[in-house]
Scaffold this motif. Structure first.
Motif, PDB file in Angstrom:
ATOM      1  N   VAL A   1     -19.134   0.824 -15.350  1.00 29.53           N
ATOM      2  CA  VAL A   1     -19.801   0.218 -14.197  1.00 29.53           C
ATOM      3  C   VAL A   1     -18.838  -0.294 -13.133  1.00 29.53           C
ATOM      4  O   VAL A   1     -19.226  -0.470 -11.980  1.00 29.53           O
ATOM      5  CB  VAL A   1     -20.762  -0.915 -14.629  1.00 29.53           C
ATOM      6  CG1 VAL A   1     -21.899  -0.349 -15.470  1.00 29.53           C
ATOM      7  CG2 VAL A   1     -20.027  -1.999 -15.384  1.00 29.53           C
ATOM      8  N   SER A   2     -17.584  -0.486 -13.485  1.00 27.24           N
ATOM      9  CA  SER A   2     -16.604  -0.971 -12.503  1.00 27.24           C
ATOM     10  C   SER A   2     -15.955   0.170 -11.709  1.00 27.24           C
ATOM     11  O   SER A   2     -15.093  -0.071 -10.872  1.00 27.24           O
ATOM     12  CB  SER A   2     -15.524  -1.809 -13.190  1.00 27.24           C
ATOM     13  OG  SER A   2     -14.874  -1.044 -14.180  1.00 27.24           O
TER      14      SER A   2
ATOM     15  N   PHE B   1     -11.113   7.613 -12.173  1.00 33.74           N
ATOM     16  CA  PHE B   1     -11.555   6.228 -12.059  1.00 33.74           C
ATOM     17  C   PHE B   1     -10.843   5.492 -10.926  1.00 33.74           C
ATOM     18  O   PHE B   1      -9.626   5.529 -10.803  1.00 33.74           O
ATOM     19  CB  PHE B   1     -11.288   5.478 -13.378  1.00 33.74           C
ATOM     20  CG  PHE B   1     -11.466   3.992 -13.268  1.00 33.74           C
ATOM     21  CD1 PHE B   1     -12.720   3.425 -13.375  1.00 33.74           C
ATOM     22  CD2 PHE B   1     -10.379   3.162 -13.029  1.00 33.74           C
ATOM     23  CE1 PHE B   1     -12.885   2.054 -13.258  1.00 33.74           C
ATOM     24  CE2 PHE B   1     -10.528   1.794 -12.918  1.00 33.74           C
ATOM     25  CZ  PHE B   1     -11.792   1.238 -13.039  1.00 33.74           C
ATOM     26  N   LEU B   2     -11.635   4.827 -10.087  1.00 33.62           N
ATOM     27  CA  LEU B   2     -11.123   3.912  -9.062  1.00 33.62           C
ATOM     28  C   LEU B   2     -11.897   2.611  -9.185  1.00 33.62           C
ATOM     29  O   LEU B   2     -13.131   2.608  -9.144  1.00 33.62           O
ATOM     30  CB  LEU B   2     -11.312   4.492  -7.653  1.00 33.62           C
ATOM     31  CG  LEU B   2     -10.473   5.713  -7.305  1.00 33.62           C
ATOM     32  CD1 LEU B   2     -10.870   6.255  -5.935  1.00 33.62           C
ATOM     33  CD2 LEU B   2      -8.995   5.391  -7.340  1.00 33.62           C
ATOM     34  N   ASP B   3     -11.200   1.520  -9.338  1.00 35.96           N
ATOM     35  CA  ASP B   3     -11.815   0.209  -9.537  1.00 35.96           C
ATOM     36  C   ASP B   3     -12.586  -0.207  -8.283  1.00 35.96           C
ATOM     37  O   ASP B   3     -12.033  -0.283  -7.190  1.00 35.96           O
ATOM     38  CB  ASP B   3     -10.742  -0.818  -9.861  1.00 35.96           C
ATOM     39  CG  ASP B   3     -11.307  -2.147 -10.324  1.00 35.96           C
ATOM     40  OD1 ASP B   3     -12.517  -2.405 -10.131  1.00 35.96           O
ATOM     41  OD2 ASP B   3     -10.528  -2.938 -10.886  1.00 35.96           O
TER      42      ASP B   3
ATOM     43  N   ASN C   1     -11.336  -2.809  -5.814  1.00 36.93           N
ATOM     44  CA  ASN C   1     -10.346  -2.424  -4.810  1.00 36.93           C
ATOM     45  C   ASN C   1     -10.838  -1.362  -3.839  1.00 36.93           C
ATOM     46  O   ASN C   1     -10.351  -1.273  -2.718  1.00 36.93           O
ATOM     47  CB  ASN C   1      -9.076  -1.896  -5.493  1.00 36.93           C
ATOM     48  CG  ASN C   1      -8.411  -2.959  -6.334  1.00 36.93           C
ATOM     49  OD1 ASN C   1      -8.323  -4.109  -5.938  1.00 36.93           O
ATOM     50  ND2 ASN C   1      -7.977  -2.580  -7.515  1.00 36.93           N
ATOM     51  N   TYR C   2     -11.785  -0.533  -4.265  1.00 31.99           N
ATOM     52  CA  TYR C   2     -12.215   0.608  -3.463  1.00 31.99           C
ATOM     53  C   TYR C   2     -13.666   0.549  -3.022  1.00 31.99           C
ATOM     54  O   TYR C   2     -14.182   1.532  -2.491  1.00 31.99           O
ATOM     55  CB  TYR C   2     -11.980   1.911  -4.232  1.00 31.99           C
ATOM     56  CG  TYR C   2     -10.523   2.212  -4.409  1.00 31.99           C
ATOM     57  CD1 TYR C   2      -9.814   2.873  -3.426  1.00 31.99           C
ATOM     58  CD2 TYR C   2      -9.853   1.821  -5.563  1.00 31.99           C
ATOM     59  CE1 TYR C   2      -8.474   3.145  -3.584  1.00 31.99           C
ATOM     60  CE2 TYR C   2      -8.511   2.089  -5.730  1.00 31.99           C
ATOM     61  CZ  TYR C   2      -7.824   2.755  -4.736  1.00 31.99           C
ATOM     62  OH  TYR C   2      -6.495   3.019  -4.898  1.00 31.99           O
ATOM     63  N   SER C   3     -14.353  -0.567  -3.249  1.00 32.81           N
ATOM     64  CA  SER C   3     -15.751  -0.699  -2.864  1.00 32.81           C
ATOM     65  C   SER C   3     -16.593   0.308  -3.634  1.00 32.81           C
ATOM     66  O   SER C   3     -16.230   0.764  -4.700  1.00 32.81           O
ATOM     67  CB  SER C   3     -15.904  -0.527  -1.353  1.00 32.81           C
ATOM     68  OG  SER C   3     -17.217  -0.776  -0.955  1.00 32.81           O
ATOM     69  N   ASN C   4     -17.717   0.698  -3.077  1.00 35.25           N
ATOM     70  CA  ASN C   4     -18.620   1.636  -3.733  1.00 35.25           C
ATOM     71  C   ASN C   4     -18.539   2.987  -3.033  1.00 35.25           C
ATOM     72  O   ASN C   4     -19.255   3.248  -2.082  1.00 35.25           O
ATOM     73  CB  ASN C   4     -20.051   1.105  -3.706  1.00 35.25           C
ATOM     74  CG  ASN C   4     -21.020   2.029  -4.397  1.00 35.25           C
ATOM     75  OD1 ASN C   4     -20.647   3.081  -4.898  1.00 35.25           O
ATOM     76  ND2 ASN C   4     -22.278   1.652  -4.411  1.00 35.25           N
ATOM     77  N   LEU C   5     -17.660   3.862  -3.493  1.00 36.03           N
ATOM     78  CA  LEU C   5     -17.498   5.175  -2.876  1.00 36.03           C
ATOM     79  C   LEU C   5     -18.708   6.069  -3.098  1.00 36.03           C
ATOM     80  O   LEU C   5     -18.944   6.997  -2.333  1.00 36.03           O
ATOM     81  CB  LEU C   5     -16.238   5.856  -3.417  1.00 36.03           C
ATOM     82  CG  LEU C   5     -14.920   5.157  -3.083  1.00 36.03           C
ATOM     83  CD1 LEU C   5     -13.764   5.866  -3.764  1.00 36.03           C
ATOM     84  CD2 LEU C   5     -14.698   5.100  -1.582  1.00 36.03           C
ATOM     85  N   ALA C   6     -19.496   5.805  -4.117  1.00 33.66           N
ATOM     86  CA  ALA C   6     -20.661   6.636  -4.419  1.00 33.66           C
ATOM     87  C   ALA C   6     -21.651   6.650  -3.266  1.00 33.66           C
ATOM     88  O   ALA C   6     -22.333   7.647  -3.033  1.00 33.66           O
ATOM     89  CB  ALA C   6     -21.348   6.146  -5.692  1.00 33.66           C
ATOM     90  N   GLN C   7     -21.722   5.581  -2.515  1.00 36.35           N
ATOM     91  CA  GLN C   7     -22.686   5.523  -1.415  1.00 36.35           C
ATOM     92  C   GLN C   7     -22.308   6.431  -0.246  1.00 36.35           C
ATOM     93  O   GLN C   7     -23.133   6.712   0.613  1.00 36.35           O
ATOM     94  CB  GLN C   7     -22.849   4.091  -0.926  1.00 36.35           C
ATOM     95  CG  GLN C   7     -21.610   3.521  -0.251  1.00 36.35           C
ATOM     96  CD  GLN C   7     -21.766   2.070   0.128  1.00 36.35           C
ATOM     97  OE1 GLN C   7     -22.885   1.616   0.356  1.00 36.35           O
ATOM     98  NE2 GLN C   7     -20.675   1.344   0.189  1.00 36.35           N
ATOM     99  N   TYR C   8     -21.068   6.909  -0.206  1.00 39.35           N
ATOM    100  CA  TYR C   8     -20.610   7.738   0.905  1.00 39.35           C
ATOM    101  C   TYR C   8     -20.580   9.228   0.590  1.00 39.35           C
ATOM    102  O   TYR C   8     -20.076  10.012   1.365  1.00 39.35           O
ATOM    103  CB  TYR C   8     -19.205   7.299   1.341  1.00 39.35           C
ATOM    104  CG  TYR C   8     -19.171   5.868   1.798  1.00 39.35           C
ATOM    105  CD1 TYR C   8     -19.817   5.480   2.964  1.00 39.35           C
ATOM    106  CD2 TYR C   8     -18.512   4.910   1.059  1.00 39.35           C
ATOM    107  CE1 TYR C   8     -19.802   4.169   3.371  1.00 39.35           C
ATOM    108  CE2 TYR C   8     -18.487   3.585   1.466  1.00 39.35           C
ATOM    109  CZ  TYR C   8     -19.134   3.226   2.619  1.00 39.35           C
ATOM    110  OH  TYR C   8     -19.121   1.922   3.026  1.00 39.35           O
TER     111      TYR C   8
ATOM    112  N   VAL D   1     -13.499  -2.294 -17.117  1.00 40.20           N
ATOM    113  CA  VAL D   1     -12.128  -1.807 -17.087  1.00 40.20           C
ATOM    114  C   VAL D   1     -11.507  -2.015 -15.710  1.00 40.20           C
ATOM    115  O   VAL D   1     -12.205  -2.126 -14.715  1.00 40.20           O
ATOM    116  CB  VAL D   1     -12.031  -0.319 -17.486  1.00 40.20           C
ATOM    117  CG1 VAL D   1     -12.583  -0.106 -18.873  1.00 40.20           C
ATOM    118  CG2 VAL D   1     -12.758   0.562 -16.504  1.00 40.20           C
ATOM    119  N   ASP D   2     -10.185  -2.063 -15.680  1.00 39.39           N
ATOM    120  CA  ASP D   2      -9.448  -2.238 -14.439  1.00 39.39           C
ATOM    121  C   ASP D   2      -8.596  -1.019 -14.095  1.00 39.39           C
ATOM    122  O   ASP D   2      -8.256  -0.821 -12.937  1.00 39.39           O
ATOM    123  CB  ASP D   2      -8.531  -3.465 -14.530  1.00 39.39           C
ATOM    124  CG  ASP D   2      -9.326  -4.747 -14.730  1.00 39.39           C
ATOM    125  OD1 ASP D   2     -10.295  -4.973 -13.989  1.00 39.39           O
ATOM    126  OD2 ASP D   2      -8.984  -5.504 -15.657  1.00 39.39           O
TER     127      ASP D   2
END
Length: 106
Positions: free
Chosen positions: A9-10, A42-44, A47-54, A92-93
């Motif tokens: 989820v992170s 994986f990108l936290d 640090n990277y916001s929610n890339l899935a929305q883009y 996870v981080d």
């Protein structure tokens, strides 16, 4: 096209437990069990916001690249499954704390 269920989820590519990255990289060369694999994409989200929305890519990916040559589903640097499960034991981080739950040792 393959699809990925994801319990990480992170991860910024995770949206409603589905991966929305265009291509993912599963790592763990020589792995003997799933805990020795990881999702290198994986990108936290901290640090990277929610890339899935883009992304226009919802719940499917173009390719599952794989470096886990000890897995029965490994073929020519790709996973031959149409659907895999990526997981982790807790929040996870870093990518090395993720794993491919679909891993099956040869």
């Amino acid at each position: 096209m393959p699809s990925i269920s994801c319990n990480v989820v992170s991860c910024s590519y995770n949206q409603d437990k589905s991966c929305n990255a265009r291509v993912i990289q599963v790592g763990g060369k020589g792995a003997q069990e799933s805990s020795q694999t990881c999702c290198g994409t994986f990108l936290d989200s901290a640090n990277y916001s929610n890339l899935a929305q883009y992304t226009d890519n919802r719940e499917t990916v173009e390719a599952i690249l794989c470096r886990v040559d000890t897995c029965v589903y490994y073929r020519d640097d790709h996973c031959k499954l149409d659907h895999i499960q990526v997981g982790c034991s807790e929040r996870v981080d870093v990518y090395t704390e993720t794993e491919c739950d679909s891993f099956q040792k040869k």
